[in-house]
Design a protein around this motif. Structure first.
Motif, mmCIF file in Angstrom:
data_model
loop_
_atom_site.group_PDB
_atom_site.id
_atom_site.type_symbol
_atom_site.label_atom_id
_atom_site.label_comp_id
_atom_site.label_asym_id
_atom_site.label_seq_id
_atom_site.Cartn_x
_atom_site.Cartn_y
_atom_site.Cartn_z
ATOM 1 N N LEU A 141 2.635 -0.221 -3.136
ATOM 2 C CA LEU A 141 3.639 -1.117 -2.569
ATOM 3 C C LEU A 141 4.695 -0.339 -1.786
ATOM 4 C CD1 LEU A 141 4.849 -3.954 -2.316
ATOM 5 C CD2 LEU A 141 6.037 -3.561 -4.491
ATOM 6 N N GLY A 142 5.129 0.791 -2.337
ATOM 7 C CA GLY A 142 6.126 1.601 -1.651
ATOM 8 C C GLY A 142 5.614 2.189 -0.351
ATOM 9 N N LEU A 143 4.370 2.648 -0.333
ATOM 10 C CA LEU A 143 3.791 3.186 0.898
ATOM 11 C C LEU A 143 3.701 2.114 1.977
ATOM 12 C CD1 LEU A 143 0.956 5.388 -0.648
ATOM 13 C CD2 LEU A 143 2.908 6.224 0.663
ATOM 14 N N LEU A 144 3.300 0.922 1.585
ATOM 15 C CA LEU A 144 3.214 -0.179 2.546
ATOM 16 C C LEU A 144 4.594 -0.536 3.090
ATOM 17 C CD1 LEU A 144 0.617 -2.487 0.728
ATOM 18 C CD2 LEU A 144 0.209 -1.048 2.729
ATOM 19 N N ALA A 145 5.593 -0.562 2.205
ATOM 20 C CA ALA A 145 6.952 -0.898 2.631
ATOM 21 C C ALA A 145 7.501 0.148 3.595
ATOM 22 C CB ALA A 145 7.863 -1.030 1.414
ATOM 23 N N SER A 146 7.282 1.423 3.321
ATOM 24 C CA SER A 146 7.769 2.478 4.210
ATOM 25 C C SER A 146 7.063 2.425 5.557
ATOM 26 C CB SER A 146 7.556 3.855 3.561
ATOM 27 O OG SER A 146 8.356 4.009 2.411
ATOM 28 N N GLY A 147 5.759 2.202 5.518
ATOM 29 C CA GLY A 147 4.997 2.172 6.758
ATOM 30 C C GLY A 147 5.382 1.025 7.674
ATOM 31 N N ALA A 148 5.868 -0.082 7.107
ATOM 32 C CA ALA A 148 6.222 -1.263 7.908
ATOM 33 C C ALA A 148 7.721 -1.366 8.172
ATOM 34 C CB ALA A 148 5.744 -2.530 7.197
ATOM 35 N N ALA A 149 8.515 -0.411 7.693
ATOM 36 C CA ALA A 149 9.977 -0.525 7.757
ATOM 37 C C ALA A 149 10.492 -0.474 9.190
ATOM 38 C CB ALA A 149 10.625 0.588 6.941
ATOM 39 N N PRO A 150 11.371 -1.419 9.583
ATOM 40 C CA PRO A 150 11.971 -1.392 10.920
ATOM 41 C C PRO A 150 13.260 -0.582 10.979
ATOM 42 C CG PRO A 150 12.534 -3.443 9.840
ATOM 43 C CD PRO A 150 11.664 -2.684 8.877
ATOM 44 N N ALA A 151 13.779 -0.153 9.833
ATOM 45 C CA ALA A 151 15.025 0.610 9.788
ATOM 46 C C ALA A 151 14.889 1.718 8.745
ATOM 47 C CB ALA A 151 16.206 -0.299 9.437
ATOM 48 N N PHE A 152 15.691 2.787 8.920
ATOM 49 C CA PHE A 152 15.541 3.943 8.049
ATOM 50 C C PHE A 152 15.899 3.620 6.605
ATOM 51 C CE2 PHE A 152 16.547 8.106 6.251
ATOM 52 C CZ PHE A 152 15.440 8.840 6.674
ATOM 53 N N TRP A 153 16.868 2.747 6.397
ATOM 54 C CA TRP A 153 17.247 2.436 5.017
ATOM 55 C C TRP A 153 16.106 1.731 4.293
ATOM 56 C CZ3 TRP A 153 17.508 -2.423 2.830
ATOM 57 C CH2 TRP A 153 17.524 -3.517 3.701
ATOM 58 N N LEU A 154 15.266 1.000 5.039
ATOM 59 C CA LEU A 154 14.106 0.366 4.416
ATOM 60 C C LEU A 154 13.019 1.388 4.100
ATOM 61 C CD1 LEU A 154 13.914 -2.940 6.473
ATOM 62 C CD2 LEU A 154 14.518 -2.691 4.056
ATOM 63 N N VAL A 155 12.920 2.433 4.906
ATOM 64 C CA VAL A 155 12.022 3.538 4.559
ATOM 65 C C VAL A 155 12.460 4.156 3.233
ATOM 66 C CG1 VAL A 155 11.193 5.827 5.241
ATOM 67 C CG2 VAL A 155 11.455 4.038 6.965
ATOM 68 N N THR A 156 13.772 4.313 3.081
ATOM 69 C CA THR A 156 14.310 4.872 1.844
ATOM 70 C C THR A 156 13.994 3.977 0.647
ATOM 71 O OG1 THR A 156 16.109 5.890 3.085
ATOM 72 C CG2 THR A 156 16.406 5.689 0.716
ATOM 73 N N VAL A 157 14.081 2.661 0.829
ATOM 74 C CA VAL A 157 13.731 1.723 -0.242
ATOM 75 C C VAL A 157 12.258 1.861 -0.596
ATOM 76 C CG1 VAL A 157 13.470 -0.718 -0.830
ATOM 77 C CG2 VAL A 157 15.551 0.072 0.319
#
Length: 485
Positions: free
Chosen positions: A98-114
């Motif tokens: 789930l985390g890998l998918l979220a980082s790969g689709a993140a439109p902002a850096f703070w979402l990559v961090t999440v």
């Protein structure tokens, strides 16, 4: 190899004996995939930060992974003792994907961090489960060999991970570095899953104590998060007002206080004061991690920003560290003297090599020289960390392997958090947007982290100079505070 039967599985042979070979291969597959994920993500992160304007929060992408791992580790330690390693392994897999998918689709850096935080939570579950599987499935004398092979499992990812990640980043985009790892992680866990069916709970710890331990883990992770976020935000804010400074400093102080209040109950008694034996062994793990991982997180950024080197080429320096790590772990599996002295030797070598790395960075030495010095740092870590893993399992009763493995991982991850968050805060404070490759900024970071190698030498000596009795280095001490029985 030892011919002593394991109490949980009845295994009597070595790691590649017929009864253990499938499990060994499965565990190696998990670590290989975890290594590839780590090497690939570190290689891609400078491109992620540049595209999403996240340079000032660069360190948070790494430290948040480790912060969330703290919580996953604490929960998994009690859970593995109560239910066996299977549930923690399954939950860890789901969260990491789930985390890998979220980082790969993140439109902002703070979402990559999440996304990295979610992956870290899953990683905390998975690593404790793997340690428990090793502790309950392999004879004691086979464990140094297994941990040596786990380090060797980093070799192929270290060689091809940065190259592949660099190619993908440059030609397909950094998002595919995250998304492409997902099927690899799934395949690795599916290999080991059938082999863990027989590893049920050893005993039934008190559920109330386990819940209290989980709450402490949540408080620890929250305190660490508050401290690191406040420091990075304070360093990155231009001309903050007095109220802003006071609020951020207060939040950071509160986070540190909360972490210090709950941490002793999650570690063996005496860890924070470097008591001899097991407590100092676990403390050594934390000190060397501060120095190594804080440095490693910023090596690609330094090379890309100050020397205009491609992400793939910059990642090859990390490959040298991973290769050295494998060599150090190979050496520790073959020592004939007291293993605890490897902690002193490893910390000393790390101190020398990190000092040399700071000097080589300052004089802008050739890339090959940086790679050689960082390979020596990896050698020190492979020798030290593999030895701490073996010693902690040796000193733990079967019913306590989950809890003590969790304590070791807490020290491991907390060290990484302090190193990456501290380096990130220092970078945010010193870096200049107009000159992101300012070499003295990185040298200052390396020297600040070097101090922790000296602490590692001291704690290593405390761990080695133990008046232990029986098979361990010191009489087994209970955790501080109420813990699962």
């Amino acid at each position: 190899m030892s011919r002593t039967a394991d109490p949980s599985t009845g295994a009597t042979g070595g790691a590649m004996s017929p009864e253990l070979r499938p499990l060994t291969i499965g565990i190696l597959a998990i670590i290989t995939c975890a290594a590839f994920e780590a090497m690939a993500v570190v290689t891609a992160m400078p491109s992620v930060a540049r595209e999403l304007s996240g340079e000032s929060s660069y360190g948070l992408a790494f430290s948040m992974y480790l912060t969330a791992s703290l919580l996953g580790t604490v929960v998994a330690g009690s859970w593995c003792d109560r239910r066996g390693p299977r549930p923690a392994l399954a939950v860890g897999l789901g969260l990491m994907v789930l985390g890998l998918l979220a980082s790969g689709a993140a439109p902002a850096f703070w979402l990559v961090t999440v996304g990295r935080a979610i992956s870290g939570l899953g990683g905390g579950f998975m690593i404790v489960a793997v340690y428990v599987v090793i502790g309950r499935s392999f004879p004691e004398k086979a464990r140094p060999v297994v941990f040596g092979w786990l380090a060797a499992a980093w070799v192929l990812p270290a060689l091809i991970g940065p190259v592949v990640a660099g190619f993908v980043t440059e030609h397909l985009g950094w998002r595919w570095v995250f998304l492409g790892v997902v099927p690899i992680v799934l395949a690795a866990v599916l290999i080991v899953w059938p082999r863990t069916k027989a590893l049920g709970p050893v005993d039934a710890p008190d559920a109330g104590s386990a819940k209290a331990r989980t709450l402490r883990g949540l408080a620890l992770a929250s305190g660490v998060f508050a401290a690191q976020w406040s420091l990075v935000h304070l360093a990155d804010t231009e001309d903050p007002g007095a109220a802003t400074v006071a609020g951020l400093v207060g939040l950071a102080a509160a986070g540190v206080v909360v972490a210090l209040l709950v941490l002793p109950a999650l570690l063996p008694k005496g860890t924070l004061v470097l008591a001899r034996g097991l407590p100092s062994i676990i403390a050594t793990r934390g000190f060397v991690n501060v120095a190594f991982f804080g440095t490693e997180a910023f090596i690609p950024l330094m090379l890309v920003s100050s020397r205009d080197i491609s992400p793939g080429t910059a990642g090859l320096t990390l490959s040298a560290g991973a290769l050295g790590w494998s060599a150090g772990s190979f050496v520790q599996a073959r020592v004939t003297f007291a293993r605890q002295w490897l902690l002193v030797a490893g910390s000393s070598i790390l101190s020398l090599s990190l000092g040399a790395f700071a000097l080589a960075t300052a004089v802008e030495a050739p890339l090959w020289m940086l790679a050689v010095v960082w390979g020596l740092s990896g050698f020190a870590m492979g020798m030290t960390l593999s030895s701490t893993s073996v010693l902690v399992l040796k000193l733990s009763a079967t019913s306590e392997q989950g809890r003590n493995s969790a304590a070791l991982q807490i020290s491991d991850q907390l060290g990484g958090v302090v190193g990456t968050a501290g380096a990130g805060a220092l970078f945010a404070l010193l870096h200049d947007d107009a000159d992101p490759g300012h070499v003295p900024t990185f040298v200052a970071i390396w020297l600040a982290l070097w101090v922790f190698t000296a602490a590692g030498i001291v704690s290593g000596l405390r761990g080695a100079r133990s008046s232990g009795d029986g098979p361990g280095l010191a009489p087994r001490k209970p955790m501080e505070g109420p813990v699962p029985a």
